[in-house]
Write a protein that holds these residues in place. Structure first.
Motif, PDB file in Angstrom:
ATOM      1  N   ALA A   5     -10.395 -40.933 -33.632  1.00  0.00           N
ATOM      2  CA  ALA A   5     -11.486 -40.595 -32.717  1.00  0.00           C
ATOM      3  C   ALA A   5     -11.865 -41.835 -31.917  1.00  0.00           C
ATOM      4  N   VAL A   6     -12.165 -41.631 -30.628  1.00  0.00           N
ATOM      5  CA  VAL A   6     -12.533 -42.725 -29.728  1.00  0.00           C
ATOM      6  C   VAL A   6     -13.953 -42.514 -29.235  1.00  0.00           C
ATOM      7  N   ALA A   7     -14.754 -43.569 -29.265  1.00  0.00           N
ATOM      8  CA  ALA A   7     -16.122 -43.518 -28.753  1.00  0.00           C
ATOM      9  C   ALA A   7     -16.318 -44.657 -27.763  1.00  0.00           C
ATOM     10  N   HIS A   8     -16.842 -44.339 -26.580  1.00  0.00           N
ATOM     11  CA  HIS A   8     -17.113 -45.354 -25.567  1.00  0.00           C
ATOM     12  C   HIS A   8     -18.548 -45.200 -25.088  1.00  0.00           C
ATOM     13  N   ARG A   9     -19.350 -46.197 -25.361  1.00  0.00           N
ATOM     14  CA  ARG A   9     -20.772 -46.182 -25.017  1.00  0.00           C
ATOM     15  C   ARG A   9     -21.478 -44.959 -25.600  1.00  0.00           C
ATOM     16  N   GLU A  10     -21.068 -44.586 -26.817  1.00  0.00           N
ATOM     17  CA  GLU A  10     -21.682 -43.457 -27.503  1.00  0.00           C
ATOM     18  C   GLU A  10     -21.441 -43.628 -28.992  1.00  0.00           C
ATOM     19  N   PRO A  11     -22.198 -42.911 -29.828  1.00  0.00           N
ATOM     20  CA  PRO A  11     -21.994 -43.040 -31.275  1.00  0.00           C
ATOM     21  C   PRO A  11     -20.596 -42.564 -31.683  1.00  0.00           C
ATOM     22  N   VAL A  12     -20.080 -43.177 -32.728  1.00  0.00           N
ATOM     23  CA  VAL A  12     -18.800 -42.743 -33.292  1.00  0.00           C
ATOM     24  C   VAL A  12     -19.023 -41.439 -34.051  1.00  0.00           C
ATOM     25  N   PRO A  30      -5.699 -50.178 -21.853  1.00  0.00           N
ATOM     26  CA  PRO A  30      -4.796 -49.689 -22.899  1.00  0.00           C
ATOM     27  C   PRO A  30      -5.279 -50.082 -24.290  1.00  0.00           C
ATOM     28  N   LEU A  31      -5.255 -49.101 -25.172  1.00  0.00           N
ATOM     29  CA  LEU A  31      -5.560 -49.339 -26.584  1.00  0.00           C
ATOM     30  C   LEU A  31      -4.264 -49.579 -27.352  1.00  0.00           C
ATOM     31  N   PHE A  32      -3.255 -48.800 -27.006  1.00  0.00           N
ATOM     32  CA  PHE A  32      -1.892 -49.009 -27.484  1.00  0.00           C
ATOM     33  C   PHE A  32      -1.031 -49.230 -26.245  1.00  0.00           C
ATOM     34  N   GLY A  33      -0.536 -50.455 -26.063  1.00  0.00           N
ATOM     35  CA  GLY A  33       0.149 -50.796 -24.814  1.00  0.00           C
ATOM     36  C   GLY A  33       1.556 -51.316 -24.987  1.00  0.00           C
ATOM     37  N   ARG A  34       2.144 -51.089 -26.157  1.00  0.00           N
ATOM     38  CA  ARG A  34       3.473 -51.634 -26.435  1.00  0.00           C
ATOM     39  C   ARG A  34       4.500 -51.260 -25.372  1.00  0.00           C
ATOM     40  N   LEU A  35       4.339 -50.126 -24.738  1.00  0.00           N
ATOM     41  CA  LEU A  35       5.302 -49.628 -23.756  1.00  0.00           C
ATOM     42  C   LEU A  35       5.648 -50.679 -22.712  1.00  0.00           C
ATOM     43  N   VAL A  36       4.638 -51.362 -22.175  1.00  0.00           N
ATOM     44  CA  VAL A  36       4.879 -52.397 -21.170  1.00  0.00           C
ATOM     45  C   VAL A  36       4.301 -53.745 -21.574  1.00  0.00           C
ATOM     46  N   GLY A  37       3.568 -53.779 -22.687  1.00  0.00           N
ATOM     47  CA  GLY A  37       2.927 -55.015 -23.113  1.00  0.00           C
ATOM     48  C   GLY A  37       3.574 -55.680 -24.302  1.00  0.00           C
ATOM     49  N   GLY A  38       4.624 -55.059 -24.854  1.00  0.00           N
ATOM     50  CA  GLY A  38       5.295 -55.641 -26.001  1.00  0.00           C
ATOM     51  C   GLY A  38       4.559 -55.371 -27.312  1.00  0.00           C
ATOM     52  N   PRO A  47     -15.934 -36.117 -30.550  1.00  0.00           N
ATOM     53  CA  PRO A  47     -15.592 -37.289 -29.737  1.00  0.00           C
ATOM     54  C   PRO A  47     -14.820 -36.872 -28.492  1.00  0.00           C
ATOM     55  N   THR A  48     -14.937 -37.669 -27.436  1.00  0.00           N
ATOM     56  CA  THR A  48     -14.248 -37.351 -26.186  1.00  0.00           C
ATOM     57  C   THR A  48     -12.745 -37.336 -26.373  1.00  0.00           C
ATOM     58  N   THR A  49     -12.233 -38.255 -27.185  1.00  0.00           N
ATOM     59  CA  THR A  49     -10.802 -38.305 -27.472  1.00  0.00           C
ATOM     60  C   THR A  49     -10.584 -38.146 -28.971  1.00  0.00           C
ATOM     61  N   LEU A  50      -9.755 -37.167 -29.325  1.00  0.00           N
ATOM     62  CA  LEU A  50      -9.485 -36.868 -30.722  1.00  0.00           C
ATOM     63  C   LEU A  50      -7.990 -36.573 -30.861  1.00  0.00           C
ATOM     64  N   ILE A  51      -7.279 -37.451 -31.568  1.00  0.00           N
ATOM     65  CA  ILE A  51      -5.843 -37.288 -31.787  1.00  0.00           C
ATOM     66  C   ILE A  51      -5.613 -36.876 -33.231  1.00  0.00           C
ATOM     67  N   VAL A  52      -4.951 -35.741 -33.399  1.00  0.00           N
ATOM     68  CA  VAL A  52      -4.692 -35.196 -34.734  1.00  0.00           C
ATOM     69  C   VAL A  52      -3.189 -35.264 -34.994  1.00  0.00           C
ATOM     70  N   ARG A  53      -2.821 -35.878 -36.137  1.00  0.00           N
ATOM     71  CA  ARG A  53      -1.408 -36.029 -36.495  1.00  0.00           C
ATOM     72  C   ARG A  53      -1.228 -35.612 -37.951  1.00  0.00           C
ATOM     73  N   ARG A  54      -0.223 -34.791 -38.203  1.00  0.00           N
ATOM     74  CA  ARG A  54       0.014 -34.315 -39.572  1.00  0.00           C
ATOM     75  C   ARG A  54       1.471 -34.495 -39.945  1.00  0.00           C
ATOM     76  N   LEU A  55       1.702 -35.130 -41.096  1.00  0.00           N
ATOM     77  CA  LEU A  55       3.036 -35.286 -41.669  1.00  0.00           C
ATOM     78  C   LEU A  55       3.228 -34.268 -42.785  1.00  0.00           C
ATOM     79  N   CYS A  69      -4.495 -45.156 -22.884  1.00  0.00           N
ATOM     80  CA  CYS A  69      -5.620 -45.850 -22.259  1.00  0.00           C
ATOM     81  C   CYS A  69      -6.907 -45.118 -22.604  1.00  0.00           C
ATOM     82  N   VAL A  70      -7.975 -45.877 -22.784  1.00  0.00           N
ATOM     83  CA  VAL A  70      -9.265 -45.293 -23.142  1.00  0.00           C
ATOM     84  C   VAL A  70     -10.364 -45.917 -22.277  1.00  0.00           C
ATOM     85  N   PRO A  71     -11.421 -45.146 -22.006  1.00  0.00           N
ATOM     86  CA  PRO A  71     -11.660 -43.775 -22.455  1.00  0.00           C
ATOM     87  C   PRO A  71     -11.046 -42.711 -21.534  1.00  0.00           C
ATOM     88  N   ARG A  72     -10.314 -43.134 -20.497  1.00  0.00           N
ATOM     89  CA  ARG A  72      -9.693 -42.179 -19.578  1.00  0.00           C
ATOM     90  C   ARG A  72      -8.355 -42.756 -19.110  1.00  0.00           C
TER      91      ARG A  72
END
Length: 603
Positions: free
Chosen positions: A187-194, A43-51, A106-114, A35-38
């Motif tokens: 990166a997630v931006a809400h009411r702010e620059p990306v 939900p931005l990714f809601g497959r868990l309960v939204g299919g 950014p307030t939310t920053l998800i880093v993923r490395r393969l 869920c964003v921004p908090r």
């Protein structure tokens, strides 16, 4: 692996968090909840309960693979998953960056490395964000080397190194070769620059965060029993505490079911002062006063407009919780509908909350922390309300929607008055107010002993004129109303352990089906840790240790706990991870640490 995905067991999800929001990651690398921004945002990714139509962000093997290792890096919030894929191995290392203060991030920053080992491995990147109840697709653009998705005031960008041809809603196949890792940055931006963060810089931020988490956990008492489990629980509690306000959510999810396919699906993305106060006591007991101080300061601010009433729950910003409503068309986890947002318990009168909050405040003072004038004024107001309203029925800790004379609520009302009187020994209080609290405290004790105890069963009961038991009564030996050696205390512990048993270390919170809601539910996990705490407090240390060890065996593979467990299958049920369960685990371990060395059943 690019086709239809199976439903992931709740316990197979890992938690990523940054103290502002949290993501749940399946063992196939799919972020199925964010869920964003908090925490309580859309939900931005809601497959868990939204299919599938509610969005996901999967990074993992492109063909059938076996998970050979999945763990958090020790004493950090960084999750690693390694799959065996043909002749090679593929590892996903991922985290959210918590510390962003003082830098343009950014307030939310998800880093993923393969990364790959032994041989090249084919992988998939499926980036499919859908926002909110309507599961809206984004407006898509490209900015430099990043993919940009926008929904009005919200924007997310996805960058990668090396650059990948990622498109929203279209899985792509890539090959990961040994020595050539692939890094993705969301990166997630809400009411702010990306703000775009280069992948190499984002990885450095993740490594810095790991160092901070290790320093934070290093301060936790090294002699604690079951220390690794305590540390993981404290880290989890910290990740689920909203850092801008220091308010912990009950869980980062909504509508994960207490009964798969049933209707017991609730929104826990809010703050219950009761649950938070248990966490406060846990943090204080392991030498983390800053976390406790932050919550108490937030609670004073959040409750100021409703004082002396203490709301049963609040939003992260201390506002009224939205009215409970279903999300039309959301299929739910394993068909469990409705999927709800908001929570109808917000307007309930729950007497027990005052006890938890004032007890946490007293513990804060006992730890040598100074109570401000405003804090003491608020506590006085809470105690006055308890002294006035304790005879009334309430919804109780289990939020039953038909009020009753709950014995646990009365006990916690007694606790509120007793701890307020203890605080008053070092803080100003008029004689008239002191006498009023003392009279009310003594009246509560007299009535509970007379009307809340069943002599035939040798136990306190769930409510007046009832023979049912309530596992919440396991707090009895912690209060001081009855001596820990009292037959009433031991009788209550033994009766609950016997009559509410769900097998092994598991307990139902009350007799199944006795709450006015349709369907059934699982064993309630905090109750088992309360039993550990009660046994330790009355000197039955050996039993407490054995029970704690049995509960450790019921943790998820990553050391996380939901709200409930299916006694028949061992499946985790309810919202996940659960603040109350993890706080109860910490308190249980502390009780074992502090238990008398000798006593009945001790070891």
């Amino acid at each position: 692996m690019t086709g239809r995905r199976r439903t992931t067991p709740i316990s197979d999800y890992g938690l990523l968090g940054d103290t502002r929001t949290a993501a749940l990651v399946a063992e196939d690398g799919g972020i199925d909840w964010l869920c964003v921004p908090r925490f309580d945002g859309e939900p931005l990714f809601g497959r868990l309960v939204g299919g599938p139509d509610a969005g996901t962000y999967r990074v993992g093997p492109a063909r059938p693979a076996t998970v050979v290792e999945r763990r958090y890096r020790q004493h950090t919030a960084t999750l690693t998953t390694t799959w065996a894929v043909g002749d090679g191995r593929l590892t996903l290392t991922e985290a959210m960056v918590a510390e962003i203060s003082g830098r343009l991030l950014p307030t939310t920053l998800i880093v993923r490395r393969l990364s790959a080992a032994e041989a090249a491995v084919d992988a998939v990147v499926d980036f499919d964000p859908r926002l909110g109840a309507r599961r809206r697709r984004p407006r898509v653009d490209h900015r430099g080397r990043a993919l940009l998705c926008e929904w009005g005031a919200l924007a997310v960008s996805l960058g990668s190194a090396p650059r990948l041809p990622v498109e929203s809603g279209r899985p792509i196949l890539i090959t990961v070769r040994p020595g050539h890792a692939v890094t993705l940055v969301l990166a997630v931006a809400h009411r702010e620059p990306v703000i775009h963060v280069e992948p190499a810089a984002a990885w450095d931020l993740l490594v810095e965060d790991e160092s901070r988490w290790r320093a934070w956990t290093a301060e936790i008492d090294s002699s604690l029993p079951f220390r690794e489990h305590v540390v993981r629980s404290l880290l989890t509690l910290r990740l689920m505490t909203y850092s801008p306000s220091q308010a912990p959510v009950a869980a980062p999810t909504t509508s994960l079911p207490e009964e798969p396919g049933g209707t017991r699906n609730w929104d826990y993305r809010y703050v219950w002062p009761r649950d938070a106060s248990i966490g406060v006591s846990a943090f204080l007991s392991v030498g983390k006063p800053d976390e406790a101080h932050g919550f108490l300061a937030w609670l004073l601010h959040a409750s100021r407009l409703q004082r002396p009433r203490l709301p049963a729950l609040l939003t992260l910003h201390g506002r009224r919780v939205p009215a409970e409503r279903p999300l039309p068309g959301w299929p739910g986890y394993l068909g469990s509908v409705p999927v709800r947002v908001g929570n109808g318990a917000a307007d309930q009168h729950q007497l027990d909350g005052y006890g938890w909050v004032i007890d946490a405040t007293w513990a804060f003072a006992q730890a040598g922390q100074r109570l401000s004038t405003e804090t003491w004024r608020a506590v006085r107001g809470f105690a006055d309300l308890v002294a006035r309203r304790w005879p009334e029925p309430d919804a109780g800790i289990w939020e039953i929607r038909a009020p009753a004379q709950h014995v646990h609520s009365k006990l916690m009302g007694w606790l509120a008055l007793d701890r307020a009187l203890r605080i008053a020994e070092t803080h100003p209080l008029s004689d008239r107010q002191r006498r009023r609290w003392q009279r009310a405290r003594d009246a509560v004790a007299d009535e509970v002993r007379a009307r809340g105890f069943d002599p035939a069963a040798g136990s306190y009961v769930r409510s007046y004129d009832s023979a049912d038991l309530d596992a919440a009564l396991l707090v009895l030996p912690l209060l001081g109303m009855d001596d820990v050696e009292s037959p009433r205390v031991h009788g209550t512990i033994d009766a609950i352990r016997s009559r509410l048993s769900a097998g092994g270390p598991l307990l139902y919170r009350y007799p199944p089906g006795r709450d006015g809601f349709p369907g059934t539910e699982g064993a309630f996990l905090p109750c088992s840790f309360w039993l550990v705490q009660a046994l330790a407090r009355v000197g039955r240390r050996r039993e407490a240790v054995e029970l704690f060890q049995a509960m450790v065996d019921h943790a998820s593979p990553l050391g996380l706990y939901a709200e409930e467990l299916d006694p028949a299958t061992g499946a985790h049920l309810g919202n996940y991870p659960q603040t109350l369960t993890h706080a109860a685990l910490v308190q249980a371990a502390l009780a074992i640490r502090d238990a008398p060395a000798a006593g009945p059943g001790s070891g």
